[in-house]
Scaffold this motif. Structure first.
Motif, PDB file in Angstrom:
ATOM      1  N   LEU A  44      52.258  77.535  83.810  1.00  0.00           N
ATOM      2  CA  LEU A  44      53.707  77.461  83.847  1.00  0.00           C
ATOM      3  C   LEU A  44      54.176  77.736  82.427  1.00  0.00           C
ATOM      4  O   LEU A  44      53.570  77.244  81.478  1.00  0.00           O
ATOM      5  N   SER A  45      55.211  78.510  82.289  1.00  0.00           N
ATOM      6  CA  SER A  45      55.711  78.789  80.941  1.00  0.00           C
ATOM      7  C   SER A  45      56.406  77.558  80.373  1.00  0.00           C
ATOM      8  O   SER A  45      56.850  76.674  81.098  1.00  0.00           O
ATOM      9  N   LEU A  46      56.477  77.517  79.066  1.00  0.00           N
ATOM     10  CA  LEU A  46      57.186  76.452  78.362  1.00  0.00           C
ATOM     11  C   LEU A  46      58.626  76.889  78.105  1.00  0.00           C
ATOM     12  O   LEU A  46      58.911  78.089  78.013  1.00  0.00           O
ATOM     13  N   PRO A  47      59.529  75.935  77.959  1.00  0.00           N
ATOM     14  CA  PRO A  47      60.918  76.296  77.676  1.00  0.00           C
ATOM     15  C   PRO A  47      61.066  76.946  76.300  1.00  0.00           C
ATOM     16  O   PRO A  47      60.240  76.744  75.414  1.00  0.00           O
ATOM     17  N   ARG A  80      54.747  75.201  71.421  1.00  0.00           N
ATOM     18  CA  ARG A  80      53.725  76.187  71.758  1.00  0.00           C
ATOM     19  C   ARG A  80      52.746  75.579  72.748  1.00  0.00           C
ATOM     20  O   ARG A  80      52.678  74.357  72.919  1.00  0.00           O
ATOM     21  N   ALA A  81      51.970  76.442  73.384  1.00  0.00           N
ATOM     22  CA  ALA A  81      50.957  75.985  74.332  1.00  0.00           C
ATOM     23  C   ALA A  81      49.869  75.204  73.601  1.00  0.00           C
ATOM     24  O   ALA A  81      49.459  75.580  72.496  1.00  0.00           O
ATOM     25  N   PRO A 110      51.938  74.681  89.396  1.00  0.00           N
ATOM     26  CA  PRO A 110      51.841  75.191  88.031  1.00  0.00           C
ATOM     27  C   PRO A 110      52.078  74.098  86.981  1.00  0.00           C
ATOM     28  O   PRO A 110      52.890  73.202  87.176  1.00  0.00           O
ATOM     29  N   LEU A 111      51.350  74.211  85.878  1.00  0.00           N
ATOM     30  CA  LEU A 111      51.383  73.225  84.801  1.00  0.00           C
ATOM     31  C   LEU A 111      51.592  73.904  83.456  1.00  0.00           C
ATOM     32  O   LEU A 111      51.171  75.042  83.260  1.00  0.00           O
ATOM     33  N   ALA A 112      52.219  73.183  82.534  1.00  0.00           N
ATOM     34  CA  ALA A 112      52.380  73.659  81.147  1.00  0.00           C
ATOM     35  C   ALA A 112      52.088  72.496  80.221  1.00  0.00           C
ATOM     36  O   ALA A 112      52.615  71.396  80.408  1.00  0.00           O
ATOM     37  N   ARG A 139      54.508  66.110  72.078  1.00  0.00           N
ATOM     38  CA  ARG A 139      53.931  66.859  73.182  1.00  0.00           C
ATOM     39  C   ARG A 139      54.913  66.873  74.338  1.00  0.00           C
ATOM     40  O   ARG A 139      55.736  65.971  74.484  1.00  0.00           O
ATOM     41  N   LEU A 140      54.831  67.935  75.118  1.00  0.00           N
ATOM     42  CA  LEU A 140      55.679  68.119  76.290  1.00  0.00           C
ATOM     43  C   LEU A 140      54.815  68.713  77.386  1.00  0.00           C
ATOM     44  O   LEU A 140      54.300  69.825  77.233  1.00  0.00           O
ATOM     45  N   TYR A 141      54.630  67.952  78.461  1.00  0.00           N
ATOM     46  CA  TYR A 141      53.802  68.386  79.575  1.00  0.00           C
ATOM     47  C   TYR A 141      54.689  68.520  80.811  1.00  0.00           C
ATOM     48  O   TYR A 141      55.453  67.599  81.139  1.00  0.00           O
ATOM     49  N   LEU A 142      54.582  69.659  81.490  1.00  0.00           N
ATOM     50  CA  LEU A 142      55.424  69.967  82.641  1.00  0.00           C
ATOM     51  C   LEU A 142      54.593  70.319  83.863  1.00  0.00           C
ATOM     52  O   LEU A 142      53.488  70.862  83.739  1.00  0.00           O
TER      53      LEU A 142
END
Length: 172
Positions: free
Chosen positions: A5-8, A22-23, A75-77, A90-93
């Protein structure tokens, strides 16, 4: 392994402050684990536990969380928030159909209360819109009044309670 999954995209004003999202890479594991453990230790110390016990519990919970995240389907990011090249959060989606769910958003103490959390959440909301989602959701610990107030100020609504967590949704 789950679909990516893309990040914002973060606002340009954050770039001017040296902030980027960033990833996560394999070399980031120690930094994101330490960030989580530091946060948990803060909570346990406030609860009155001895520091050694707090550290042990935080380490155990970190391992358990990492194991849980490995089992998730996408999907995951997995995002790392950096400021001037240093990991500050950190930001996990995770996306479930028309719901973009924030699995985890965490900033180090020095990066809190400066608008970074609000900017990340607002970017996630815009990202949910771009993905065609109808809502952005998250779970919040109900004993975290500062987070609850922030989420409500931005537009999240409490839609349910399960134990110590509240389910919140920000419609898109």
């Amino acid at each position: 392994m789950s679909d990516p999954l893309s990040l914002p995209t973060l606002p340009a004003a954050l770039d001017a402050q040296g902030v980027r999202l960033r990833a996560r890479q394999s070399g980031d594991q120690l930094a994101v684990d330490q960030l989580y453990q530091q946060w948990r230790i803060e909570q346990f110390v406030v609860g009155g536990l001895p520091l050694a016990d707090c550290q042990q519990l935080a380490s155990q919970q970190c391992r358990a969380q990492r194991q849980h995240y490995r089992l998730l389907e996408g999907p995951l990011a997995w995002g790392v928030v950096e400021q001037h090249g240093q990991c500050v959060g950190r930001l996990y989606l995770q996306q479930h159909g028309d719901d973009l769910h924030i699995l985890d958003i965490l900033l180090q103490p020095a990066s809190r209360n400066h608008g970074l959390g609000s900017a990340l959440l607002t970017a996630c909301h815009a990202h949910a819109t771009a993905l065609g989602c109808t809502q952005l959701s998250l779970l919040v610990e109900l004993n975290n009044p500062r987070a609850l107030l922030l989420y409500q100020r931005l537009g999240f609504v409490l839609t349910g309670v399960n134990g110590v967590h509240g389910q919140m949704v920000w419609p898109v």
